[in-house]
Design a protein around this motif. Structure first.
Motif, PDB file in Angstrom:
ATOM      1  N   ASN A  10       0.793  -1.292   0.167  1.00  0.00           N
ATOM      2  CA  ASN A  10       0.060  -0.026   0.038  1.00  0.00           C
ATOM      3  C   ASN A  10       0.928   1.127  -0.015  1.00  0.00           C
ATOM      4  O   ASN A  10       0.498   2.370  -0.616  1.00  0.00           O
ATOM      5  N   SER A  11       2.001   1.225   0.752  1.00  0.00           N
ATOM      6  CA  SER A  11       2.883   2.350   0.697  1.00  0.00           C
ATOM      7  C   SER A  11       3.579   2.632  -0.444  1.00  0.00           C
ATOM      8  O   SER A  11       3.457   3.728  -0.926  1.00  0.00           O
ATOM      9  N   SER A  14       0.811   4.128  -3.301  1.00  0.00           N
ATOM     10  CA  SER A  14       0.351   5.476  -2.929  1.00  0.00           C
ATOM     11  C   SER A  14       1.421   6.514  -3.347  1.00  0.00           C
ATOM     12  O   SER A  14       1.057   7.429  -3.555  1.00  0.00           O
ATOM     13  N   LEU A  20      -5.215  12.910  -3.422  1.00  0.00           N
ATOM     14  CA  LEU A  20      -5.798  11.902  -2.620  1.00  0.00           C
ATOM     15  C   LEU A  20      -7.414  11.840  -3.064  1.00  0.00           C
ATOM     16  O   LEU A  20      -8.133  12.897  -3.353  1.00  0.00           O
ATOM     17  N   LEU A  22     -11.117  10.916  -2.685  1.00  0.00           N
ATOM     18  CA  LEU A  22     -11.906  10.932  -1.537  1.00  0.00           C
ATOM     19  C   LEU A  22     -13.609  10.486  -1.903  1.00  0.00           C
ATOM     20  O   LEU A  22     -13.776  10.630  -2.949  1.00  0.00           O
ATOM     21  N   ASP A  26     -16.752  12.115   2.462  1.00  0.00           N
ATOM     22  CA  ASP A  26     -15.533  12.525   3.087  1.00  0.00           C
ATOM     23  C   ASP A  26     -14.900  14.090   2.675  1.00  0.00           C
ATOM     24  O   ASP A  26     -14.668  14.812   3.360  1.00  0.00           O
ATOM     25  N   LYS A  35     -11.087  22.371   5.820  1.00  0.00           N
ATOM     26  CA  LYS A  35      -9.975  21.721   5.346  1.00  0.00           C
ATOM     27  C   LYS A  35      -9.597  21.901   3.701  1.00  0.00           C
ATOM     28  O   LYS A  35      -8.637  21.638   3.084  1.00  0.00           O
ATOM     29  N   VAL A  56      -3.535  16.602   4.006  1.00  0.00           N
ATOM     30  CA  VAL A  56      -4.306  15.589   4.527  1.00  0.00           C
ATOM     31  C   VAL A  56      -3.729  14.182   4.026  1.00  0.00           C
ATOM     32  O   VAL A  56      -3.728  14.003   2.870  1.00  0.00           O
ATOM     33  N   SER A  57      -3.499  13.280   4.936  1.00  0.00           N
ATOM     34  CA  SER A  57      -2.875  11.968   4.671  1.00  0.00           C
ATOM     35  C   SER A  57      -1.833  12.172   3.763  1.00  0.00           C
ATOM     36  O   SER A  57      -1.433  11.460   2.858  1.00  0.00           O
ATOM     37  N   GLY A  58      -0.919  13.115   4.208  1.00  0.00           N
ATOM     38  CA  GLY A  58       0.335  13.579   3.362  1.00  0.00           C
ATOM     39  C   GLY A  58       0.127  13.981   1.883  1.00  0.00           C
ATOM     40  O   GLY A  58       0.988  14.179   1.171  1.00  0.00           O
ATOM     41  N   LYS A  59      -1.172  14.511   1.589  1.00  0.00           N
ATOM     42  CA  LYS A  59      -1.348  14.869   0.228  1.00  0.00           C
ATOM     43  C   LYS A  59      -1.868  16.359   0.386  1.00  0.00           C
ATOM     44  O   LYS A  59      -2.843  16.786   1.183  1.00  0.00           O
TER      45      LYS A  59
END
Length: 95
Positions: A10-11, A14, A20, A22, A26, A35, A56-59
């Motif tokens: 998964n890492s 991505s 990201l 959504l 969300d 946000k 958000v989540s690194g993005k």
């Protein structure tokens, strides 16, 4: 061991994605939480893309699918009320 392999996969998967993805709910929740910095909507197909105020989540950027025609007024107001700077609509000559 299987958990480590799944997390590693998964890492790696991505890292090539710069936006990201959504679910619409969300996206709306993040807009209500202030946000979302800006948004572009194509009302012909409901495609939404934009930028977060902070990652958000690194993005920094996101995509989503929403309603065709237009975003609900409540979502537009939430983005604007929280300092959103750009909301543009593409397609059907609406800008």
């Amino acid at each position: 061991m299987l958990v480590i392999a799944v997390l590693a996969f998964n890492s790696l998967g991505s890292k090539g994605t710069s936006k990201l993805s959504l679910k619409y709910t969300d996206f709306a929740a993040l807009a209500n939480d202030g946000k979302v910095k800006n948004v572009t909507v194509d009302p012909t197909n409901g495609h939404i893309s934009g930028t977060f105020t902070t990652p958000v989540s690194g993005k920094n950027d996101f995509t989503s699918s929403g309603p065709t025609n237009a975003l609900p007024d409540s979502v537009v107001r939430a983005i604007q009320d929280h300092g959103g700077t750009l909301i543009s609509y593409m397609g059907d000559g609406i800008m």
